[in-house]
Design an enzyme around this catalytic site. Structure first.
Site, PDB file in Angstrom:
ATOM      1  CE1 TYR A 129       4.208  44.063  10.973  1.00 37.78           C
ATOM      2  CE2 TYR A 129       2.291  43.360   9.458  1.00 37.78           C
ATOM      3  CZ  TYR A 129       2.818  43.699  10.615  1.00 37.78           C
ATOM      4  OH  TYR A 129       1.927  43.442  11.786  1.00 37.78           O
ATOM      5  CB  THR A 130      10.407  44.201   5.675  1.00 37.53           C
ATOM      6  OG1 THR A 130      10.673  45.128   6.734  1.00 37.53           O
ATOM      7  CG2 THR A 130      11.500  44.185   4.719  1.00 37.53           C
ATOM      8  CD  GLN A 131       5.138  44.358   1.914  1.00 38.09           C
ATOM      9  OE1 GLN A 131       4.570  43.416   1.153  1.00 38.09           O
ATOM     10  NE2 GLN A 131       4.434  44.546   3.156  1.00 38.09           N
ATOM     11  CD  GLN A 132      11.756  44.629  -2.681  1.00 36.90           C
ATOM     12  OE1 GLN A 132      11.363  43.969  -3.510  1.00 36.90           O
ATOM     13  NE2 GLN A 132      12.178  45.822  -3.136  1.00 36.90           N
TER      14      GLN A 132
ATOM     15  CD1 TRP B 287      11.603  39.776   5.424  1.00 35.08           C
ATOM     16  CD2 TRP B 287      11.505  38.626   3.525  1.00 35.08           C
ATOM     17  NE1 TRP B 287      10.585  40.037   4.683  1.00 35.08           N
ATOM     18  CE2 TRP B 287      10.305  39.388   3.716  1.00 35.08           C
ATOM     19  CE3 TRP B 287      11.815  37.882   2.382  1.00 35.08           C
ATOM     20  CZ2 TRP B 287       9.445  39.316   2.729  1.00 35.08           C
ATOM     21  CZ3 TRP B 287      10.762  38.173   1.411  1.00 35.08           C
ATOM     22  CH2 TRP B 287       9.459  38.522   1.585  1.00 35.08           C
TER      23      TRP B 287
END
Length: 260
Positions: free
Chosen positions: A39-42, A146
């Site tokens: 997954y997108t970590q940042q 996010w």
């Protein structure tokens, strides 16, 4: 068949992969569906502060037009405001790709509602509540969107509406809201202006307070930009302005020393 000459060089790439291919050790190949899910970590391309203010007869949301690629001011003309309908608009800070995904989902949701032809229009409270469920749902899957989102709206029978929801689904309402770095710098200024005006704003006072806050953020926030958009929601509908510049003065810069 005669044995190979032991004194001759072995054929090129003997027992190796074909040119341009990878060597696969026997017994170590992994199918694509067996790889770990990632997954997108940042966030990658991000937007900074969004400001929302309720005034007598409506709501205004402001956000600058910069998309930062890390610390690089990469995209300088993006919009982080979305008109949902004539009663509701949202602004988002955080990952711009996730905001674009939310835009598609919200636009489709509004289109599906219009296809029912039942004259129902999503209220600010409905959109705010729905966003809390969407963001909390993604958080429980350990794959959050996010974004920190400001929801603004106006209904003649219920008045002005300003709400906040973050990537974890945490949500609340307040007469003034700021996300990102603005939560530390702009929000105290907004509260000061709001309380000094007997806990209410006219439209002109709200716009003046937002302009002051956007100017301070430009001075202090390294991810801000010198142009911003406004979404103004009143009984006459929702309008998103064209980007407008922030007037600044850097005369004091020569006196700032000792931070090199």
């Amino acid at each position: 068949m005669a044995d190979a000459d032991p004194f001759s060089a072995a054929p090129f790439w003997q027992n190796g992969p074909s040119p341009g291919s990878f060597y696969s050790t026997p017994g170590t190949s992994v199918a694509a569906n067996q790889l770990p899910r990632t997954y997108t970590q940042q966030p990658i391309v991000t937007g900074t502060s969004v400001i929302g203010v309720a005034f007598t007869g409506g709501t205004v949301i402001a956000a600058d037009t910069l998309g930062s690629y890390g610390s690089l001011a990469r995209f300088r003309g993006i919009s982080r405001l979305l008109k949902v309908n004539d009663k509701v608009a949202i602004g988002a800070s955080g990952d711009y790709a996730d905001f674009q995904y939310l835009q598609d989902v919200i636009n489709q949701k509004v289109l599906d509602g219009e296809c029912l032809n039942d004259n129902y229009c999503y209220s600010p409270l409905a959109i705010h509540t729905w966003l809390t469920r969407v963001l909390y749902n993604r958080r429980t899957k350990i794959n959050p969107l996010w974004n920190n989102i400001v929801v603004g709206g106006y209904e003649e029978d219920k008045g002005s509406y300003v709400g906040y929801v973050d990537k974890l689904g945490v949500a609340y309402r307040a007469p003034t809201i700021a996300t990102g770095y603005g939560a530390y710098i702009a929000q105290p200024l907004l509260r000061q202006f709001y309380e000094s005006n007997n806990n209410s704003f006219t439209q002109d006072q709200a716009l003046s307070a937002i302009e002051r806050c956007m100017r301070v953020l430009l001075y202090r926030d390294g991810r801000s930009w010198n142009q911003y958009e406004l979404a103004i929601i009143t009984k006459d509908g929702c309008q998103i302005s064209t980007p407008q510049p922030i007037s600044t003065s850097w005369d004091i810069a020569q006196y700032v020393k000792g931070y090199a």
